[in-house]
Design a protein around this motif. Structure first.
Motif, PDB file in Angstrom:
ATOM      1  N   VAL A 296       0.650  -0.727  -0.261  1.00 46.08           N
ATOM      2  CA  VAL A 296      -0.650   0.219   0.005  1.00 46.08           C
ATOM      3  C   VAL A 296       0.782   1.632   0.150  1.00 46.08           C
ATOM      4  O   VAL A 296       1.519   1.562   1.016  1.00 46.08           O
ATOM      5  CB  VAL A 296      -0.827   0.301   1.501  1.00 46.08           C
ATOM      6  CG1 VAL A 296      -1.577   1.093   1.151  1.00 46.08           C
ATOM      7  CG2 VAL A 296      -2.214  -1.221   1.387  1.00 46.08           C
ATOM      8  N   PRO A 297       0.815   2.486  -0.443  1.00 47.21           N
ATOM      9  CA  PRO A 297       1.682   3.108  -0.869  1.00 47.21           C
ATOM     10  C   PRO A 297       1.206   3.604   0.207  1.00 47.21           C
ATOM     11  O   PRO A 297       0.307   4.446   0.829  1.00 47.21           O
ATOM     12  CB  PRO A 297       0.762   4.275  -2.365  1.00 47.21           C
ATOM     13  CG  PRO A 297       0.715   3.162  -3.629  1.00 47.21           C
ATOM     14  CD  PRO A 297      -0.365   2.079  -1.771  1.00 47.21           C
ATOM     15  N   HIS A 298       2.938   4.741   0.880  1.00 46.27           N
ATOM     16  CA  HIS A 298       2.032   5.655   1.903  1.00 46.27           C
ATOM     17  C   HIS A 298       1.961   6.759   1.661  1.00 46.27           C
ATOM     18  O   HIS A 298       2.176   7.326   0.476  1.00 46.27           O
ATOM     19  CB  HIS A 298       4.254   5.432   2.811  1.00 46.27           C
ATOM     20  CG  HIS A 298       4.044   6.473   3.733  1.00 46.27           C
ATOM     21  ND1 HIS A 298       3.397   7.389   4.109  1.00 46.27           N
ATOM     22  CD2 HIS A 298       4.503   6.214   4.971  1.00 46.27           C
ATOM     23  CE1 HIS A 298       3.836   8.005   5.242  1.00 46.27           C
ATOM     24  NE2 HIS A 298       4.122   6.909   6.489  1.00 46.27           N
ATOM     25  N   PRO A 299       0.653   7.087   2.578  1.00 50.19           N
ATOM     26  CA  PRO A 299       0.261   8.704   1.560  1.00 50.19           C
ATOM     27  C   PRO A 299       0.952   9.207   1.813  1.00 50.19           C
ATOM     28  O   PRO A 299       0.917   9.922   2.913  1.00 50.19           O
ATOM     29  CB  PRO A 299      -1.248   8.450   2.242  1.00 50.19           C
ATOM     30  CG  PRO A 299      -1.138   7.413   4.121  1.00 50.19           C
ATOM     31  CD  PRO A 299       0.160   6.433   3.168  1.00 50.19           C
ATOM     32  N   ASN A 300       0.623  10.435   1.330  1.00 49.58           N
ATOM     33  CA  ASN A 300       1.196  11.823   1.654  1.00 49.58           C
ATOM     34  C   ASN A 300       0.802  12.782   2.459  1.00 49.58           C
ATOM     35  O   ASN A 300      -0.424  12.236   2.635  1.00 49.58           O
ATOM     36  CB  ASN A 300       1.637  12.280   0.106  1.00 49.58           C
ATOM     37  CG  ASN A 300       0.106  12.354  -1.136  1.00 49.58           C
ATOM     38  OD1 ASN A 300      -0.390  14.112  -0.234  1.00 49.58           O
ATOM     39  ND2 ASN A 300       0.028  12.866  -2.175  1.00 49.58           N
ATOM     40  N   TYR A 301       1.570  13.750   2.561  1.00 49.63           N
ATOM     41  CA  TYR A 301       1.770  14.746   3.590  1.00 49.63           C
ATOM     42  C   TYR A 301       0.406  15.902   3.012  1.00 49.63           C
ATOM     43  O   TYR A 301       0.144  17.166   3.710  1.00 49.63           O
ATOM     44  CB  TYR A 301       1.976  14.731   4.658  1.00 49.63           C
ATOM     45  CG  TYR A 301       2.155  13.612   5.836  1.00 49.63           C
ATOM     46  CD1 TYR A 301       1.787  13.214   5.925  1.00 49.63           C
ATOM     47  CD2 TYR A 301       3.906  13.311   5.324  1.00 49.63           C
ATOM     48  CE1 TYR A 301       1.801  11.617   6.982  1.00 49.63           C
ATOM     49  CE2 TYR A 301       4.102  11.534   6.325  1.00 49.63           C
ATOM     50  CZ  TYR A 301       3.224  11.234   6.973  1.00 49.63           C
ATOM     51  OH  TYR A 301       3.689  10.171   8.132  1.00 49.63           O
ATOM     52  N   ILE A 302      -0.131  15.741   1.983  1.00 54.31           N
ATOM     53  CA  ILE A 302      -0.436  17.016   0.811  1.00 54.31           C
ATOM     54  C   ILE A 302      -1.516  17.781   2.195  1.00 54.31           C
ATOM     55  O   ILE A 302      -1.701  18.797   2.578  1.00 54.31           O
ATOM     56  CB  ILE A 302      -0.545  17.117  -0.172  1.00 54.31           C
ATOM     57  CG1 ILE A 302       0.831  16.594  -0.783  1.00 54.31           C
ATOM     58  CG2 ILE A 302      -0.647  17.976  -1.278  1.00 54.31           C
ATOM     59  CD1 ILE A 302       0.830  16.409  -2.479  1.00 54.31           C
ATOM     60  N   SER A 303      -2.579  16.644   1.977  1.00 58.59           N
ATOM     61  CA  SER A 303      -4.026  16.904   2.343  1.00 58.59           C
ATOM     62  C   SER A 303      -3.590  16.829   4.143  1.00 58.59           C
ATOM     63  O   SER A 303      -4.350  17.926   4.658  1.00 58.59           O
ATOM     64  CB  SER A 303      -4.738  15.916   2.075  1.00 58.59           C
ATOM     65  OG  SER A 303      -4.740  14.793   2.960  1.00 58.59           O
TER      66      SER A 303
ATOM     67  N   ASN B 218       1.126   9.439  -7.343  1.00 59.52           N
ATOM     68  CA  ASN B 218       1.685   7.515  -6.727  1.00 59.52           C
ATOM     69  C   ASN B 218       1.398   7.209  -4.952  1.00 59.52           C
ATOM     70  O   ASN B 218       1.021   6.273  -4.640  1.00 59.52           O
ATOM     71  CB  ASN B 218       3.390   6.942  -6.980  1.00 59.52           C
ATOM     72  CG  ASN B 218       3.632   6.830  -8.257  1.00 59.52           C
ATOM     73  OD1 ASN B 218       3.279   6.812  -9.417  1.00 59.52           O
ATOM     74  ND2 ASN B 218       4.514   7.769  -8.843  1.00 59.52           N
ATOM     75  N   ASN B 219       0.911   8.352  -4.571  1.00 59.29           N
ATOM     76  CA  ASN B 219       0.653   8.581  -2.989  1.00 59.29           C
ATOM     77  C   ASN B 219      -0.555   9.304  -2.675  1.00 59.29           C
ATOM     78  O   ASN B 219      -0.685   9.100  -1.423  1.00 59.29           O
ATOM     79  CB  ASN B 219       1.598   8.705  -2.996  1.00 59.29           C
ATOM     80  CG  ASN B 219       3.527   7.699  -2.753  1.00 59.29           C
ATOM     81  OD1 ASN B 219       3.713   8.266  -3.745  1.00 59.29           O
ATOM     82  ND2 ASN B 219       3.577   7.109  -1.494  1.00 59.29           N
ATOM     83  N   SER B 220      -1.281   9.431  -2.919  1.00 61.49           N
ATOM     84  CA  SER B 220      -2.600  10.029  -2.709  1.00 61.49           C
ATOM     85  C   SER B 220      -3.451   9.236  -2.267  1.00 61.49           C
ATOM     86  O   SER B 220      -3.326   8.255  -2.160  1.00 61.49           O
ATOM     87  CB  SER B 220      -3.494  10.357  -4.050  1.00 61.49           C
ATOM     88  OG  SER B 220      -4.025   9.248  -5.357  1.00 61.49           O
ATOM     89  N   LEU B 221      -4.140   9.691  -1.258  1.00 61.94           N
ATOM     90  CA  LEU B 221      -5.430   8.754  -0.660  1.00 61.94           C
ATOM     91  C   LEU B 221      -6.220   8.037  -1.001  1.00 61.94           C
ATOM     92  O   LEU B 221      -7.106   6.898  -1.242  1.00 61.94           O
ATOM     93  CB  LEU B 221      -6.011   9.616   0.488  1.00 61.94           C
ATOM     94  CG  LEU B 221      -6.188   9.574   1.871  1.00 61.94           C
ATOM     95  CD1 LEU B 221      -5.290   9.020   2.649  1.00 61.94           C
ATOM     96  CD2 LEU B 221      -7.175  10.378   2.825  1.00 61.94           C
TER      97      LEU B 221
END
Length: 334
Positions: A135-142, A319-322
């Motif tokens: 599972v891609p590690h979710p990004n922290y953008i949001s 590639n790492n979006s929720l």
């Protein structure tokens, strides 16, 4: 609808837990506060014993063991996330080994955030018979309301940042020593984070010689986080690879359009190698850091680093979006 119980329920100092819970919700799982009502139980970091002292460690161990045995007795499906080979600051190896064996033996799914972890699991958990899911590690953008800004370039100095918990296993001694020896004054270092102890804080302060080193040894609030990262050109993490598989700090840096200087931990192997800088000599970390800093100083400008950061930001978006994390969970966990 599938009901899921999360451990820990929430972690105020780590946005990761909320992001993953949101992803499960988007994947049609319903969060429940009751173990008995749950169909699944998601476990993060439960295997670690962090308490100091024999009595406190035993108490923590028995509490976690009882909880795990309850899950097994109730025949809930277990989803365990494999973050690192061993927990950081591990307090008791005996208790850890008991817990990790029970957890991995009884887990239905192991979530990994680096593809190489798939190769490691059969060697260290040979009794695991469930399914491994990348599972891609979710990004922290949001999570931190990141808005990709074009940094204001006030000077040509390349600003290197270490950010996060200031702990001995992160080898900040070698980092400081390297900057003390760096003859080129075109690169500066800022260390931001809360030390693990007053003693360790004093140890680091006494090591500093160079005027190009700035210590900000206090807890960085979420509201400060983005501004601190946006002020740097590159994030550095001198991790020892023996225990590390993933780094939330790397994901945070990439989410802020910043590249990293790091040892080659498994999760970085999922990132194009031209978008980050490797500390190649881990056995001699100080010289390894010096070598890569000199290369960056000679071959890269602040603008070059900004272009690399922009590519990493797009990588996180794509590639790492929720949404992608939720889709993988929905398709893989049945």
């Amino acid at each position: 609808m599938k009901k899921i119980y999360f451990f820990p329920k929430f972690n105020e100092t780590n946005a990761y837990t909320k992001l993953m819970q949101d992803a499960f919700s988007d994947a049609s799982f319903i969060k429940t506060q009751s173990i008995t009502n749950a169909d699944y139980v998601s476990l993060n970091w439960i295997e670690g014993i962090n308490s100091q002292g024999k009595y406190q460690a035993l108490k923590e161990f028995l509490k976690k063991l009882t909880f795990i045995l309850l899950i097994i007795t109730l025949k809930k499906k277990i989803i365990w996330t494999f973050h690192n080979r061993e927990p950081h600051n591990q307090g008791n190896q005996t208790y850890y080994k008991i817990l990790i064996k029970i957890i991995t033996k009884k887990s239905n799914y192991i979530i990994i955030h680096s593809n190489k972890s798939r190769e490691i699991i059969p060697d260290i958990f040979p009794y695991f018979k469930g399914e491994i899911i990348y599972v891609p590690h979710p990004n922290y953008i949001s999570a931190y309301n990141v808005t990709k800004k074009t940094p204001i370039i006030n000077d040509e100095k390349i600003n290197v940042l270490f950010i996060g918990a200031v702990n001995p296993y992160k080898d900040l001694e070698s980092l400081i020593s390297a900057f003390n020896k760096l003859e080129d004054t075109n690169i500066s270092l800022k260390i931001c984070g809360k030390p693990s102890s007053i003693y360790y804080k004093k140890t680091l302060e006494e090591l500093v010689i160079s005027k190009n080193i700035d210590l900000n040894l206090h807890f960085i609030e979420d509201k400060e986080l983005n501004d601190v990262i946006q002020q740097c050109d590159i994030v550095i993490t001198p991790y020892h690879t023996s225990g590390m598989l993933n780094s939330g700090t790397h994901i945070l840096a990439f989410s802020n359009a910043k590249t990293v200087i790091s040892t080659k931990i498994p999760s970085l192997e999922d990132i194009p190698e031209n978008l980050w800088f490797e500390i190649e000599n881990e056995r001699d970390m100080e010289n390894g850091i010096l070598n890569i800093l000199k290369k960056i100083s000679e071959d890269y400008t602040k603008k070059d680093l900004q272009i690399i950061g922009d590519e990493l930001y797009l990588n996180m978006v794509n590639n790492n979006s929720l949404e992608l994390v939720a889709m993988v969970i929905k398709n893989k966990i049945r």
